[in-house]
Design an enzyme around this catalytic site. Structure first.
Site, PDB file in Angstrom:
ATOM      1  CG  HIS A  97      -2.474   0.293   1.202  1.00  0.00           C
ATOM      2  ND1 HIS A  97      -2.985   0.715   0.001  1.00  0.00           N
ATOM      3  CD2 HIS A  97      -3.059   1.667   1.401  1.00  0.00           C
ATOM      4  CE1 HIS A  97      -4.262   1.248   0.879  1.00  0.00           C
ATOM      5  NE2 HIS A  97      -3.743   1.928   1.919  1.00  0.00           N
ATOM      6  CG  ASP A 145      -6.268 -12.610   6.955  1.00  0.00           C
ATOM      7  OD1 ASP A 145      -6.136 -12.646   5.981  1.00  0.00           O
ATOM      8  OD2 ASP A 145      -5.454 -13.936   7.999  1.00  0.00           O
TER       9      ASP A 145
END
Ligand code: T3D
Length: 263
Positions: A97, A145
């Site tokens: 990210h 998750d």
């Protein structure tokens, strides 16, 4: 670091990372996590990389955690899954990210468990028609998750996020594209051609501008309109000083294709 569970190469501004445990559908063990972390560190430190590709070898993209590594039969000592997330999956998703350049994910086959959410953590996801996305966690008593509970409702809304997570059904790539979970679904034999074209386009784009686009869109999730307008002002101010902005405007005025350097 020598890689045994991934393939990694970088050329012409394009870094390619392939998960490479095809006989286990590229599921993650500790060693593969360490190798991916190392490769992402290399990408992050190499200013010549202008786009990253993530894909899988063989017939699958990634089946999440290697369940063969989990001795959790009745009677066995409990495994600390929180420690596994903290050590492996959280840094993996945050590392991806945080990369400034676009990350393209070519989903070549089934993406299950953490493998599905790893794909969703990328910026542009293209999937082969035969690929699918499975929030397999509910089948083994776990929750989505690797950012699943963050990305899913943001991408497809809470009704679909709940359905996918509570039922664990296989979502075919075509439907994933129709739902807006991914960017595009293409015929299997077109996946590498379409992906290469996209990589080449992104590798020749104004790299700093693309990084700022990612940053602004990531920040918008938690911002008010006023705060976001300030983010846009500040990023635009910085980009106004970039070589690529000057080149883009000059090329437009001269009616010629731009030649962006990424500076
Ligand atoms: O534990 C922690 O650290 C916490 C974090 C957890 C993150 C997670 O990702 S939890 C979720 C883990 N993943 C799954 O539950 C998915 C398990 N796999 C499947 O449900 C199916 O394999 C698929 C739906 C993905 C694909 O099905 P199919 O029929 O196309 O293939 P297959 O025959 O099931 O799998 C092919 C081989 O890969 C097979 O091995 P074999 O029989 O040929 O020797 C299978 O055991 C192996 N494989 C597939 N997924 C995994 C795996 N081996 C280890 N771990 C896997 N996750």
């Amino acid at each position: 670091m020598t890689y045994e569970n991934i393939l990694f190469a970088s050329e012409g501004g394009i870094a390619r990372l392939t998960l490479n445990r095809p006989d286990r559908l590229n599921s993650f063990n500790d060693q593969m996590h360490a190798e991916v972390r190392d490769a992402l560190g290399c990408v992050s430190a190499d200013s010549s990389v202008r786009v990253l590709l993530l894909t899988g070898a063989g017939r699958g993209f990634c089946a999440g955690q290697d369940l063969g590594d989990r001795a959790v039969a009745p009677g066995e000592a409990p495994v600390d899954l929180g420690a596994s997330i903290e050590r492996n999956y959280k840094p993996l998703v945050l590392g991806l990210h945080a990369l400034p350049m676009p990350v393209v994910c070519a989903v070549n086959g089934v993406a299950a468990g953490a493998g599905a959410n790893l794909a969703l953590a990328c910026d542009i996801v293209i999937a082969a028609k035969s690929a699918s996305f499975i929030q397999a966690f509910c089948k083994i008593g776990l929750i989505p998750d690797s950012g699943g509970t963050y990305f899913l409702p943001r991408l497809v809304g809470s009704a679909r996020a709940l359905g996918l997570s509570l039922l664990g059904d296989k979502l075919p790539a075509e439907q994933a594209a129709q739902w807006g979970l991914i960017w595009q679904c293409v015929d299997d034999d077109q996946l590498s051609t379409v992906t290469d074209k996209l990589l080449s386009q992104l590798a020749q784009a104004p790299t700093r501008g693309l990084a700022a686009i990612k940053e602004a869109l990531q920040m918008s999730a938690g911002n008010t309109l006023v705060a976001q307008l300030d983010v846009e002002r500040d990023l635009q101010r910085t980009l106004g000083n970039s070589d690529d902005y000057r080149e883009g405007v000059a090329a437009f005025s001269a009616k010629r294709p731009p030649k962006f350097t990424g500076r």
